[in-house]
Write an enzyme that holds these catalytic residues in place. Structure first.
Site, PDB file in Angstrom:
ATOM      1  N   ALA A 158     -34.759  96.480  23.427  1.00  0.00           N
ATOM      2  CA  ALA A 158     -35.273  95.673  24.534  1.00  0.00           C
ATOM      3  C   ALA A 158     -36.783  95.861  24.680  1.00  0.00           C
ATOM      4  O   ALA A 158     -37.376  96.751  24.072  1.00  0.00           O
ATOM      5  CB  ALA A 158     -34.556  96.063  25.819  1.00  0.00           C
ATOM      6  N   GLY A 240     -29.939  96.394  26.291  1.00  0.00           N
ATOM      7  CA  GLY A 240     -30.249  95.143  26.977  1.00  0.00           C
ATOM      8  C   GLY A 240     -29.439  94.994  28.246  1.00  0.00           C
ATOM      9  O   GLY A 240     -28.907  95.971  28.790  1.00  0.00           O
ATOM     10  N   SER A 241     -29.325  93.781  28.713  1.00  0.00           N
ATOM     11  CA  SER A 241     -28.580  93.507  29.936  1.00  0.00           C
ATOM     12  C   SER A 241     -27.075  93.631  29.697  1.00  0.00           C
ATOM     13  O   SER A 241     -26.603  93.639  28.552  1.00  0.00           O
ATOM     14  CB  SER A 241     -28.892  92.086  30.425  1.00  0.00           C
ATOM     15  OG  SER A 241     -28.345  91.128  29.531  1.00  0.00           O
ATOM     16  N   GLU A 262     -26.186 100.339  25.450  1.00  0.00           N
ATOM     17  CA  GLU A 262     -27.035 100.899  26.498  1.00  0.00           C
ATOM     18  C   GLU A 262     -27.484  99.735  27.372  1.00  0.00           C
ATOM     19  O   GLU A 262     -28.464  99.053  27.066  1.00  0.00           O
ATOM     20  CB  GLU A 262     -28.242 101.625  25.881  1.00  0.00           C
ATOM     21  CG  GLU A 262     -27.875 102.817  25.019  1.00  0.00           C
ATOM     22  CD  GLU A 262     -27.266 103.966  25.793  1.00  0.00           C
ATOM     23  OE1 GLU A 262     -27.262 103.917  27.047  1.00  0.00           O
ATOM     24  OE2 GLU A 262     -26.787 104.926  25.167  1.00  0.00           O
ATOM     25  N   LEU A 263     -26.753  99.518  28.479  1.00  0.00           N
ATOM     26  CA  LEU A 263     -26.928  98.285  29.241  1.00  0.00           C
ATOM     27  C   LEU A 263     -27.499  98.580  30.636  1.00  0.00           C
ATOM     28  O   LEU A 263     -28.265  99.512  30.802  1.00  0.00           O
ATOM     29  CB  LEU A 263     -25.589  97.545  29.299  1.00  0.00           C
ATOM     30  CG  LEU A 263     -24.892  97.391  27.933  1.00  0.00           C
ATOM     31  CD1 LEU A 263     -23.538  96.726  28.082  1.00  0.00           C
ATOM     32  CD2 LEU A 263     -25.776  96.640  26.944  1.00  0.00           C
ATOM     33  N   CYS A 296     -34.249 101.129  32.508  1.00  0.00           N
ATOM     34  CA  CYS A 296     -32.816 101.089  32.823  1.00  0.00           C
ATOM     35  C   CYS A 296     -32.439 102.240  33.750  1.00  0.00           C
ATOM     36  O   CYS A 296     -31.419 102.181  34.437  1.00  0.00           O
ATOM     37  CB  CYS A 296     -31.977 101.106  31.552  1.00  0.00           C
ATOM     38  SG  CYS A 296     -32.418 102.414  30.406  1.00  0.00           S
ATOM     39  N   THR A 297     -33.282 103.293  33.792  1.00  0.00           N
ATOM     40  CA  THR A 297     -33.022 104.435  34.681  1.00  0.00           C
ATOM     41  C   THR A 297     -33.846 104.369  35.961  1.00  0.00           C
ATOM     42  O   THR A 297     -33.873 105.343  36.720  1.00  0.00           O
ATOM     43  CB  THR A 297     -33.328 105.751  33.955  1.00  0.00           C
ATOM     44  OG1 THR A 297     -34.672 105.721  33.455  1.00  0.00           O
ATOM     45  CG2 THR A 297     -32.357 105.997  32.813  1.00  0.00           C
TER      46      THR A 297
END
Length: 510
Positions: A158, A240-241, A262-263, A296-297
């Site tokens: 991403a 990604g999403s 890993e979303l 993402c975190t």
């Protein structure tokens, strides 16, 4: 800019490479890369063709056939050299990450440091690809399991971490004996091209098989779909999403391939009455506004006990008022731009929705204009009073919005609110109460893949496995035993006796 020249970025760049050789396709369209920092055109990239893809995958398959026979510690030595190369280019690559993606220069450098760290980790891992020995129920038999190289690993990354996530996958895959094929986000392809150029020197010096580290730049609807449906890629790592991951998982599962997903994340910090607020405040603010809320975190929800709610609210408003927003290459600034104007619109839409549902924006939320903000991608991070059940709070908005959510009872109530979202990536609690901390980390506590005590949700170390549960996808990358995902497991039984006993005492006489 000097760092572009140092990294081999040209005005026009090709979109596929086998580690050394670049294809020269120019008729599939051209990406014009504009920096969110200042709105200036950086360079362009020609999209790869289907023929380019086929050439790259064929080379990668051939490279895998050779690389899997190289002893793992020697594979680790190659990764060690790549880590040294990254050290040489840390400043230049960190600057490109910052300028192309928009994160602060400190974070850009930190991302390259993360690449260096995973190289160091992978070097050690190359001597620790352990299997286990089991006791057989049959006399004069030995059982054990072992791990073999898997194949060509597809990596779909991403925009928010243009280089680090690739390294988590590619460096572990390399020491495991795999080749890798990388499809970066079309929003940040120059970072991937720079990494390919940095790799080339190590590839040449060691006479590595061409195709060991490959790159294809193309749209998800073309290159991405080819990767998902390509049986030559037994494993696809997707960052990604949730929607991207859901589609990818279905496609790869349809051919019985593997995925590492890993979303999305909807990460929360719990503040109990026993929290050290002086320590918590920097973690909250960095988690919420670092990378302009595009991790993402990133911290998206702050679940606060009513006894300290007013103090926390006041402290956050003051802290947000002191944020310096501007060019991320200026190290005095805390917050850079969002990736593009589409992300700005998503930020504004989320704030409109939360107001409609009854929420209150208590600071921030403006789109910044004027000198220094010409790209139209700068916003003032927002703090919003909300309730956990709001539909917009249940979603992941990739922008700097922090929702304040109040709780009144024991820590169990806070944990219930925390877990009441469909995502499950990162989580944290701030408390000096040992009982509360242990409950949070217990089986009835956080349901996330990452759970922290007295540190924030953002900034995971490479030594631990990274990933989450529920709609975050269940994947694990980076440290711990994440290496196992890049290998195929085999159970072996050796009979060193002179008879043939069967398991479970079965008799079969002929």
């Amino acid at each position: 800019m000097d760092f572009l020249q140092e990294l081999g970025i040209r005005k026009k760049n090709f979109g596929a490479a086998t580690g050394i050789e670049w294809t020269e396709t120019t008729d599939q369209g051209e990406l014009n890369i504009v920096s969110p920092v200042d709105g200036r055109h950086i360079a362009s990239v020609y999209l790869a063709s289907k023929q380019d893809y086929e050439k790259v995958v064929a080379r990668a398959e051939k490279a895998f056939g050779q690389w899997r026979e190289v002893p793992a510690p020697k594979r680790g030595e190659v990764v060690r050299q790549f880590g040294l190369q990254l050290r040489k280019y840390k400043e230049a690559l960190g600057s490109l990450v910052s300028y192309e993606m928009g994160k602060s220069l400190q974070e850009g450098r930190g991302e390259v440091q993360e690449m260096i760290d995973i190289c160091d980790f992978a070097v050690g891992q190359s001597r620790q690809l352990y299997g286990s020995t089991m006791v057989s129920e049959r006399e004069q038999h030995r059982m054990y399991d072992q791990y073999h190289p898997l194949g060509v690993v597809g990596i779909i990354s991403a925009f928010n971490f243009p280089v680090a996530v690739w390294s988590w996958n590619a460096m572990l895959a390399a020491v495991c004996g795999d080749a890798s094929l990388w499809k970066p986000s079309t929003r940040v392809p120059l970072c991937a091209i720079a990494v390919q150029n940095i790799l080339a020197e190590t590839i040449r010096r060691n006479s590595l098989p061409e195709g060991l580290f490959s790159l294809v730049i193309g749209r998800g609807s073309q290159v991405g779909e080819m990767m998902l449906n390509d049986r030559r890629l037994p494993l696809i790592s997707i960052t990604g999403s949730t929607e991207v991951g859901r589609h990818g998982a279905r496609q790869v599962a349809g051919r019985f391939g593997r995925t590492i997903l890993e979303l999305g994340g909807n990460n929360a910090i719990i503040l109990t009455p026993d929290a050290d607020l002086k320590m918590a405040l920097p973690a909250i603010v960095f988690g919420a506004v670092g990378t302009a809320g595009q991790r993402c975190t990133s911290t998206r929800r702050l679940i606060i006990h009513e006894a300290i709610y007013a103090r926390v609210r006041k402290a956050l408003v003051k802290a947000y008022g002191g944020l310096r927003i501007g060019n991320p290459l200026d190290e005095r600034n805390h917050v850079g731009p969002l990736i593009d104007t589409g992300a700005v619109e998503a930020f504004q839409q989320a704030l409109r929705r939360v107001r409609q549902e009854g929420g209150r924006v208590i600071c921030g939320g403006e789109v910044l204009t004027g000198k220094g903000y010409a790209s139209g991608c700068y916003v003032r991070p927002a703090v919003v009073e909300a309730e956990n059940h709001y539909a917009i709070v249940q979603e992941e908005t990739f922008a700097p919005i922090l929702y304040l959510i109040r709780y009144r009872g024991e820590v169990d109530e806070a944990i219930s609110l925390h877990n009441d979202v469909v995502q499950g990536l990162s989580s944290a609690i701030f408390t000096e109460n040992l009982r509360e901390a242990e409950i949070f980390l217990s089986a009835v506590g956080s349901d996330c893949g990452i759970a922290n005590v007295n540190i924030g949700t953002s900034g995971a170390e490479i030594g631990g496995a990274f990933g989450g549960e529920k709609e975050t996808g269940g994947g694990r990358e980076s440290g711990s035993d994440a290496w196992k995902a890049y290998m195929r497991r085999q159970t072996n039984t050796i009979n060193y006796g002179r008879s043939l006993p069967l398991a479970q005492g079965i008799r079969f006489d002929i």
